[in-house]
Structures are given as structure tokens and as C-alpha cells.
Design an enzyme around this catalytic site. Structure first.
Site, mmCIF file in Angstrom:
data_model
loop_
_atom_site.group_PDB
_atom_site.id
_atom_site.type_symbol
_atom_site.label_atom_id
_atom_site.label_comp_id
_atom_site.label_asym_id
_atom_site.label_seq_id
_atom_site.Cartn_x
_atom_site.Cartn_y
_atom_site.Cartn_z
ATOM 1 N N CYS A 1 0.843 -1.193 0.000
ATOM 2 C CA CYS A 1 0.000 0.000 0.000
ATOM 3 C C CYS A 1 0.887 1.255 0.000
ATOM 4 O O CYS A 1 1.776 1.390 0.846
ATOM 5 C CB CYS A 1 -0.893 -0.017 1.236
ATOM 6 S SG CYS A 1 -1.687 1.560 1.603
ATOM 7 N N GLU A 2 0.641 2.149 -0.934
ATOM 8 C CA GLU A 2 1.507 3.320 -1.037
ATOM 9 C C GLU A 2 1.206 4.378 0.023
ATOM 10 O O GLU A 2 1.954 5.345 0.160
ATOM 11 C CB GLU A 2 1.398 3.952 -2.431
ATOM 12 C CG GLU A 2 0.083 4.602 -2.754
ATOM 13 C CD GLU A 2 0.067 5.191 -4.164
ATOM 14 O OE1 GLU A 2 -0.590 6.226 -4.338
ATOM 15 O OE2 GLU A 2 0.704 4.631 -5.064
ATOM 16 N N HIS A 3 0.143 4.200 0.792
ATOM 17 C CA HIS A 3 -0.195 5.180 1.828
ATOM 18 C C HIS A 3 0.489 4.892 3.168
ATOM 19 O O HIS A 3 0.789 5.819 3.918
ATOM 20 C CB HIS A 3 -1.708 5.236 2.022
ATOM 21 C CG HIS A 3 -2.445 5.668 0.795
ATOM 22 N ND1 HIS A 3 -3.566 5.024 0.328
ATOM 23 C CD2 HIS A 3 -2.187 6.664 -0.085
ATOM 24 C CE1 HIS A 3 -3.982 5.617 -0.781
ATOM 25 N NE2 HIS A 3 -3.165 6.609 -1.048
ATOM 26 N N HIS A 4 0.696 3.608 3.480
ATOM 27 C CA HIS A 4 1.332 3.243 4.746
ATOM 28 C C HIS A 4 2.529 2.317 4.568
ATOM 29 O O HIS A 4 3.176 1.942 5.546
ATOM 30 C CB HIS A 4 0.321 2.554 5.675
ATOM 31 C CG HIS A 4 -0.787 3.451 6.128
ATOM 32 N ND1 HIS A 4 -1.997 3.543 5.482
ATOM 33 C CD2 HIS A 4 -0.860 4.308 7.174
ATOM 34 C CE1 HIS A 4 -2.771 4.413 6.093
ATOM 35 N NE2 HIS A 4 -2.109 4.895 7.130
ATOM 36 N N GLN B 1 -4.935 -0.521 -5.045
ATOM 37 C CA GLN B 1 -5.443 -1.704 -5.739
ATOM 38 C C GLN B 1 -6.173 -1.354 -7.035
ATOM 39 O O GLN B 1 -6.095 -2.099 -8.016
ATOM 40 C CB GLN B 1 -6.360 -2.499 -4.807
ATOM 41 C CG GLN B 1 -6.774 -3.849 -5.366
ATOM 42 C CD GLN B 1 -7.509 -4.693 -4.342
ATOM 43 O OE1 GLN B 1 -7.132 -4.709 -3.169
ATOM 44 N NE2 GLN B 1 -8.544 -5.383 -4.761
ATOM 45 N N CYS C 1 -2.953 -2.298 6.052
ATOM 46 C CA CYS C 1 -3.192 -0.972 6.619
ATOM 47 C C CYS C 1 -4.584 -0.896 7.231
ATOM 48 O O CYS C 1 -4.854 -0.044 8.077
ATOM 49 C CB CYS C 1 -3.003 0.120 5.565
ATOM 50 S SG CYS C 1 -4.099 -0.009 4.147
ATOM 51 N N HIS D 1 -5.678 -5.737 2.874
ATOM 52 C CA HIS D 1 -4.757 -4.620 3.066
ATOM 53 C C HIS D 1 -4.390 -4.558 4.541
ATOM 54 O O HIS D 1 -5.266 -4.326 5.385
ATOM 55 C CB HIS D 1 -5.411 -3.306 2.636
ATOM 56 C CG HIS D 1 -5.673 -3.217 1.164
ATOM 57 N ND1 HIS D 1 -5.168 -2.205 0.377
ATOM 58 C CD2 HIS D 1 -6.389 -4.017 0.333
ATOM 59 C CE1 HIS D 1 -5.565 -2.378 -0.871
ATOM 60 N NE2 HIS D 1 -6.314 -3.476 -0.919
#
Length: 225
Positions: free
Chosen positions: A113-116, A154, A184, A182
Site C-alpha cells: 500500500c503506497e499510503h502506509h 489496488q 493498513c 490490506h
């Protein structure tokens, strides 16, 4: 921006996916450094993170961690960022004139996941209808793996897989469904360990309701041996 304010904004945003584009956001100078140079730089950053957290980097169990993490980032879990690692998908003439749907399902998928920067783990299911060209089955798995090995959302990953196969096969008749967990969501934040995310992308003939239903029915087949 004040860090405290930024943290509050991120907290308010929660796990919402922020859309950008179907292409992974990359800087023009992304590949000016060699893998070794990137590993050396990231190693220092990981050392700083661990030091800031109060960990003793002289401990035998921890002293090799910055190097291992840096190598993992560059050559493993984010290896799909480099265009040189793009799989060469060999195509063949459909000499046996197979005109029906071909489905490759239950492709194991590991992404991040590119956010976390936490893992995404799941299954991808791909289908296409040949217009005269077929592709090796393992290449479909490799395409999934290539686009998964980068910081992702995704939705984008699903679209990238379809777009790549459409280009390789020279047809719009490609579909992909991904069902993934995910971490996250599962291991932090709401900590819902049972939820998963399903995304889909249907091109060409798969926009037809009957064709789409046929593909989804194939996914449901029990293939345990």
C-alpha cells in the site's frame, strides 16, 4: 505545513484512497541512481528511523537490518518500479483457433500500500479472448507480479494489469478481478482482520453482461487438487 496539522489531516482522511492516475507517479530522474547507490542511501534512512525509535543498532539481531531493508525495497518489493524489470511477454499465433475465453485465476499477489507501506496480499484473476494471438500462461503471472512490486493502490494495479495485457495481446478483450487484504486496514487503524477489497476492470467484450458473468462464474470453480 506544520507537522501537527498534517498529522490531523491524515487522521481525518483515514484509509481513503486518493486517486492520482493510472500510471505510477514517478519523477523524471527516478533511475539516475544505480541499485547499489539507492541501497546505500536508503540504508542510511533506515538507520535513522531505527535510531530515532530508540533501537540499539549495535545489537547482533538489528545491525544488519538497515542493509536488508534497503535491498528489499530496491530489488524485491519495489523492484517493479524499474522498467528494465518489465516482463518480456512472448506471444504466439493462435494456430489451434481457440476462440473462447482463457482464464488464469488464483494468481497469488503480494503488493504494498503506497499510503502506509504495508502489505497487500490477495489473488488476481485474469481473462482474455484471443483475436489471433495468445500469450504464455506464466507471463500473465509475471505481469501481475511486476505491477504488484511497487507502492500501489489496488484500483491502479487492476487497471495496469489489464492495460498491459491489452497491449501485449493487441485486443481490448481483457478482464481482471483482484480480491486482497490490506494490512493498513487489517493490522492498524480499524484493525478489521476479516475484510478484503475487490476491484475489477473489464475491457472490450467483457463489458457485455453475459461475457462478464461467464468470467465471474469461472472464478468460482473449485480447482483444488
Amino acid at each position: 505545513m506544520d507537522l501537527e496539522k498534517q498529522l490531523k489531516e491524515i487522521e481525518a482522511m483515514g484509509n481513503d484512497h486518493i486517486g492520482s492516475s493510472t500510471e505510477t507517479p514517478m519523477r523524471p530522474d527516478a533511475f539516475e541512481l544505480s541499485d547499489i547507490e539507492k541501497i546505500a542511501s536508503i540504508k542510511k534512512d533506515v538507520q535513522n528511523i531505527m535510531h530515532t525509535l530508540g533501537l540499539d543498532l549495535s545489537d547482533d539481531s538489528l545491525k544488519g537490518t538497515p542493509t536488508r531493508v534497503a535491498k528489499m525495497f530496491v530489488q524485491e518489493i519495489f523492484g517493479g518500479l524499474h522498467p528494465d524489470r518489465r516482463p518480456k511477454a512472448s506471444t504466439f499465433e493462435n494456430k489451434y483457433k481457440y476462440q473462447e475465453m482463457l482464464v488464469e485465476k488464483n494468481i497469488t499477489l503480494y503488493s504494498t500500500c503506497e499510503h502506509h507501506l504495508l502489505p497487500i496480499v490477495g489473488k488476481a484473476h485474469i481473462a482474455y479472448i484471443s483475436n489471433g494471438t495468445v500469450v504464455g500462461l506464466s507471463k500473465m503471472n509475471r505481469i501481475v507480479d511486476y505491477y504488484a512490486k511497487r507502492p500501489q493502490v489496488q484500483e491502479r494495479l487492476t487497471m495496469q494489469i489489464v492495460k498491459e495485457l491489452q497491449q501485449v495481446l493487441g485486443t481490448e478483450d481483457v478482464a481482471c478481478v483482484i480480491d486482497a487484504k490490506h494490512l493498513c486496514v487489517n493490522s492498524r487503524g480499524i484493525r478489521d482482520i476479516d475484510s478484503s477489497t475487490v476491484t475489477s476492470e473489464f475491457g472490450g467484450a467483457f463489458k457485455n453482461v453475459e461475457t462478464r458473468r461467464e468470467f465471474l462464474d469461472y472464478i468460482k470453480l473449485d480447482t483444488e487438487f
